[in-house]
Design a protein around this motif. Structure first.
Motif, PDB file in Angstrom:
ATOM      1  N   ASP A  71      35.340  40.918  43.922  1.00  0.00           N
ATOM      2  CA  ASP A  71      34.315  41.415  43.408  1.00  0.00           C
ATOM      3  C   ASP A  71      33.048  40.351  42.692  1.00  0.00           C
ATOM      4  O   ASP A  71      32.005  40.348  43.117  1.00  0.00           O
ATOM      5  CB  ASP A  71      34.524  42.156  41.958  1.00  0.00           C
ATOM      6  N   ARG A  72      34.057  39.420  42.285  1.00  0.00           N
ATOM      7  CA  ARG A  72      32.945  38.130  41.711  1.00  0.00           C
ATOM      8  C   ARG A  72      32.408  37.407  43.115  1.00  0.00           C
ATOM      9  O   ARG A  72      31.240  36.930  43.088  1.00  0.00           O
ATOM     10  CB  ARG A  72      33.794  37.115  41.023  1.00  0.00           C
ATOM     11  N   ILE A  73      33.207  37.239  44.064  1.00  0.00           N
ATOM     12  CA  ILE A  73      32.630  36.644  45.175  1.00  0.00           C
ATOM     13  C   ILE A  73      31.423  37.336  45.770  1.00  0.00           C
ATOM     14  O   ILE A  73      30.492  36.854  46.084  1.00  0.00           O
ATOM     15  CB  ILE A  73      33.811  36.470  46.154  1.00  0.00           C
ATOM     16  N   ALA A  74      31.595  38.674  45.752  1.00  0.00           N
ATOM     17  CA  ALA A  74      30.572  39.515  46.265  1.00  0.00           C
ATOM     18  C   ALA A  74      29.204  39.412  45.422  1.00  0.00           C
ATOM     19  O   ALA A  74      28.237  39.369  45.861  1.00  0.00           O
ATOM     20  CB  ALA A  74      31.025  41.009  46.453  1.00  0.00           C
ATOM     21  N   ARG A  75      29.391  39.459  43.933  1.00  0.00           N
ATOM     22  CA  ARG A  75      28.530  39.178  43.306  1.00  0.00           C
ATOM     23  C   ARG A  75      27.704  37.751  43.553  1.00  0.00           C
ATOM     24  O   ARG A  75      26.473  37.671  43.533  1.00  0.00           O
ATOM     25  CB  ARG A  75      28.658  39.079  41.667  1.00  0.00           C
ATOM     26  N   ILE A  76      28.456  36.561  43.683  1.00  0.00           N
ATOM     27  CA  ILE A  76      28.004  35.472  43.657  1.00  0.00           C
ATOM     28  C   ILE A  76      27.023  35.412  45.033  1.00  0.00           C
ATOM     29  O   ILE A  76      26.109  34.828  45.114  1.00  0.00           O
ATOM     30  CB  ILE A  76      28.921  34.325  44.091  1.00  0.00           C
ATOM     31  N   LYS A  77      27.457  36.155  46.209  1.00  0.00           N
ATOM     32  CA  LYS A  77      26.917  36.192  47.293  1.00  0.00           C
ATOM     33  C   LYS A  77      25.728  37.205  47.422  1.00  0.00           C
ATOM     34  O   LYS A  77      24.924  36.798  48.400  1.00  0.00           O
ATOM     35  CB  LYS A  77      27.874  36.333  48.437  1.00  0.00           C
ATOM     36  N   GLY A  78      25.517  37.904  46.511  1.00  0.00           N
ATOM     37  CA  GLY A  78      24.472  38.918  46.310  1.00  0.00           C
ATOM     38  C   GLY A  78      24.727  40.062  47.458  1.00  0.00           C
ATOM     39  O   GLY A  78      23.790  40.540  47.875  1.00  0.00           O
ATOM     40  N   ILE A  79      26.108  40.461  47.759  1.00  0.00           N
ATOM     41  CA  ILE A  79      26.280  41.599  48.802  1.00  0.00           C
ATOM     42  C   ILE A  79      27.173  42.346  48.319  1.00  0.00           C
ATOM     43  O   ILE A  79      27.961  42.365  47.077  1.00  0.00           O
ATOM     44  CB  ILE A  79      27.182  40.979  49.929  1.00  0.00           C
ATOM     45  N   LYS A  80      27.408  43.808  48.827  1.00  0.00           N
ATOM     46  CA  LYS A  80      28.148  44.707  48.191  1.00  0.00           C
ATOM     47  C   LYS A  80      29.485  44.493  48.824  1.00  0.00           C
ATOM     48  O   LYS A  80      29.646  44.109  50.166  1.00  0.00           O
ATOM     49  CB  LYS A  80      27.583  45.984  48.721  1.00  0.00           C
ATOM     50  N   LYS A  81      30.674  44.426  48.200  1.00  0.00           N
ATOM     51  CA  LYS A  81      31.822  44.407  48.685  1.00  0.00           C
ATOM     52  C   LYS A  81      32.252  45.252  49.888  1.00  0.00           C
ATOM     53  O   LYS A  81      32.693  44.614  50.825  1.00  0.00           O
ATOM     54  CB  LYS A  81      32.879  44.442  47.443  1.00  0.00           C
ATOM     55  N   GLU A  82      31.784  46.371  49.689  1.00  0.00           N
ATOM     56  CA  GLU A  82      32.367  47.242  50.874  1.00  0.00           C
ATOM     57  C   GLU A  82      31.499  46.789  52.129  1.00  0.00           C
ATOM     58  O   GLU A  82      32.040  47.105  53.430  1.00  0.00           O
ATOM     59  CB  GLU A  82      31.775  48.683  50.569  1.00  0.00           C
ATOM     60  N   LYS A  83      30.427  46.215  52.156  1.00  0.00           N
ATOM     61  CA  LYS A  83      29.853  45.681  53.514  1.00  0.00           C
ATOM     62  C   LYS A  83      29.915  44.415  53.784  1.00  0.00           C
ATOM     63  O   LYS A  83      29.261  43.917  54.942  1.00  0.00           O
ATOM     64  CB  LYS A  83      28.094  46.021  53.315  1.00  0.00           C
ATOM     65  N   ALA A  84      30.634  43.537  53.046  1.00  0.00           N
ATOM     66  CA  ALA A  84      30.946  42.144  53.317  1.00  0.00           C
ATOM     67  C   ALA A  84      31.953  41.947  54.525  1.00  0.00           C
ATOM     68  O   ALA A  84      32.997  42.751  54.832  1.00  0.00           O
ATOM     69  CB  ALA A  84      31.543  41.478  51.802  1.00  0.00           C
ATOM     70  N   ASN A  85      31.894  40.957  55.262  1.00  0.00           N
ATOM     71  CA  ASN A  85      32.758  40.425  56.243  1.00  0.00           C
ATOM     72  C   ASN A  85      33.445  39.119  55.646  1.00  0.00           C
ATOM     73  O   ASN A  85      33.074  37.986  55.973  1.00  0.00           O
ATOM     74  CB  ASN A  85      31.984  40.198  57.578  1.00  0.00           C
ATOM     75  N   PHE A  86      34.409  39.512  55.027  1.00  0.00           N
ATOM     76  CA  PHE A  86      35.336  38.367  54.661  1.00  0.00           C
ATOM     77  C   PHE A  86      36.460  37.823  55.677  1.00  0.00           C
ATOM     78  O   PHE A  86      36.898  38.592  56.360  1.00  0.00           O
ATOM     79  CB  PHE A  86      36.126  38.503  53.351  1.00  0.00           C
ATOM     80  N   SER A  87      36.518  36.441  55.707  1.00  0.00           N
ATOM     81  CA  SER A  87      37.856  35.938  56.438  1.00  0.00           C
ATOM     82  C   SER A  87      38.915  35.618  55.761  1.00  0.00           C
ATOM     83  O   SER A  87      38.933  35.267  54.594  1.00  0.00           O
ATOM     84  CB  SER A  87      37.034  34.770  57.346  1.00  0.00           C
ATOM     85  N   PHE A  88      40.210  35.745  56.273  1.00  0.00           N
ATOM     86  CA  PHE A  88      41.400  35.040  55.694  1.00  0.00           C
ATOM     87  C   PHE A  88      41.523  33.423  56.114  1.00  0.00           C
ATOM     88  O   PHE A  88      41.523  33.557  57.390  1.00  0.00           O
ATOM     89  CB  PHE A  88      42.584  35.712  56.217  1.00  0.00           C
ATOM     90  N   ILE A  89      41.899  32.766  55.214  1.00  0.00           N
ATOM     91  CA  ILE A  89      42.253  31.721  55.725  1.00  0.00           C
ATOM     92  C   ILE A  89      43.834  31.300  55.815  1.00  0.00           C
ATOM     93  O   ILE A  89      44.471  31.963  54.852  1.00  0.00           O
ATOM     94  CB  ILE A  89      41.944  30.478  54.402  1.00  0.00           C
ATOM     95  N   PHE A  90      44.530  31.199  56.863  1.00  0.00           N
ATOM     96  CA  PHE A  90      45.665  31.088  57.239  1.00  0.00           C
ATOM     97  C   PHE A  90      46.359  29.626  57.124  1.00  0.00           C
ATOM     98  O   PHE A  90      45.385  28.699  57.506  1.00  0.00           O
ATOM     99  CB  PHE A  90      46.190  31.665  58.680  1.00  0.00           C
ATOM    100  N   HIS A  91      47.571  29.497  56.774  1.00  0.00           N
ATOM    101  CA  HIS A  91      48.122  27.945  56.738  1.00  0.00           C
ATOM    102  C   HIS A  91      48.237  27.599  58.289  1.00  0.00           C
ATOM    103  O   HIS A  91      48.225  26.484  58.613  1.00  0.00           O
ATOM    104  CB  HIS A  91      48.932  27.644  55.692  1.00  0.00           C
ATOM    105  N   ASP A  92      48.746  28.485  59.178  1.00  0.00           N
ATOM    106  CA  ASP A  92      48.977  28.243  60.479  1.00  0.00           C
ATOM    107  C   ASP A  92      48.933  29.684  61.093  1.00  0.00           C
ATOM    108  O   ASP A  92      49.059  30.646  60.524  1.00  0.00           O
ATOM    109  CB  ASP A  92      50.328  27.323  60.761  1.00  0.00           C
ATOM    110  N   LEU A  93      49.441  29.583  62.515  1.00  0.00           N
ATOM    111  CA  LEU A  93      49.385  30.800  63.353  1.00  0.00           C
ATOM    112  C   LEU A  93      50.503  32.003  62.812  1.00  0.00           C
ATOM    113  O   LEU A  93      50.467  32.902  63.221  1.00  0.00           O
ATOM    114  CB  LEU A  93      49.268  30.336  64.701  1.00  0.00           C
ATOM    115  N   SER A  94      51.583  31.262  62.132  1.00  0.00           N
ATOM    116  CA  SER A  94      52.699  32.036  62.039  1.00  0.00           C
ATOM    117  C   SER A  94      52.193  33.122  60.828  1.00  0.00           C
ATOM    118  O   SER A  94      53.212  34.318  60.789  1.00  0.00           O
ATOM    119  CB  SER A  94      53.888  31.126  61.137  1.00  0.00           C
ATOM    120  N   MET A  95      51.278  33.071  60.268  1.00  0.00           N
ATOM    121  CA  MET A  95      50.989  34.264  59.548  1.00  0.00           C
ATOM    122  C   MET A  95      50.110  35.311  60.253  1.00  0.00           C
ATOM    123  O   MET A  95      50.127  36.422  59.317  1.00  0.00           O
ATOM    124  CB  MET A  95      49.859  33.558  58.333  1.00  0.00           C
TER     125      MET A  95
END
Length: 160
Positions: A71-95
């Motif tokens: 929620d805090r990131i969505a507020r910082i970016k000025g976007i609605k959380k439901e419409k956001a396209n967040f990406s996941f950071i993985f440590h490697d392909l095993s995830m």
């Protein structure tokens, strides 16, 4: 707006905890201070938000298990959380298998050739992806930055 400057300056981390305590930490890529790494992990585990370097730009991140931080990131970016396209950071392909549906061999080979690196791959999500990210989407973005500090933080945190 934060931008990555030179590779020597790409070791700065900013942590904002749920208590709104702000920490600025400088980690050395060759030998990051374990105490600082632990502080970042504790920040993430306690609904904190961090700003961290990737191999392309600085990014804003949190644990995938923290709806408050999201929620805090969505507020910082000025976007609605439901419409956001967040990406996941993985440590490697095993995830991959933890959060995505099975990937065909050609796509996996392409990912293996290009990751870690400055690419985001959009893949089908599985049922392990927290509901916060699903909304009406059946896909997630996957990143494995060529930045060892953040991938080690993800590894020690135990989740994207």
């Amino acid at each position: 707006m934060l931008k990555a400057q030179s590779s020597k300056q790409k070791n700065n981390y900013l942590c904002n905890t749920k208590n709104h305590n702000i920490m600025f930490l400088k980690l050395h890529a060759e030998n990051p201070n374990p105490r600082y790494v632990k502080m970042i992990i504790e920040c993430l585990e306690n609904d904190g938000v961090i700003i961290f370097p990737t191999d392309t730009i600085y990014a804003i991140g949190c644990s995938v298990n923290s709806s408050k931080a999201l929620d805090r990131i969505a507020r910082i970016k000025g976007i609605k959380k439901e419409k956001a396209n967040f990406s996941f950071i993985f440590h490697d392909l095993s995830m991959l298998s933890e959060f995505t549906r099975p990937i065909n061999n050609d796509v996996f080979k392409l990912m293996k050739r290009n990751l870690p690196g400055a690419f985001t791959f959009i893949v089908e999500a599985n049922n392990n992806v927290p509901k916060l990210f699903k909304n009406n989407k059946k896909t997630i973005g996957i990143r494995i930055p060529d930045q060892p500090i953040i991938t080690n933080i993800v590894r020690e945190l135990g989740c994207p």
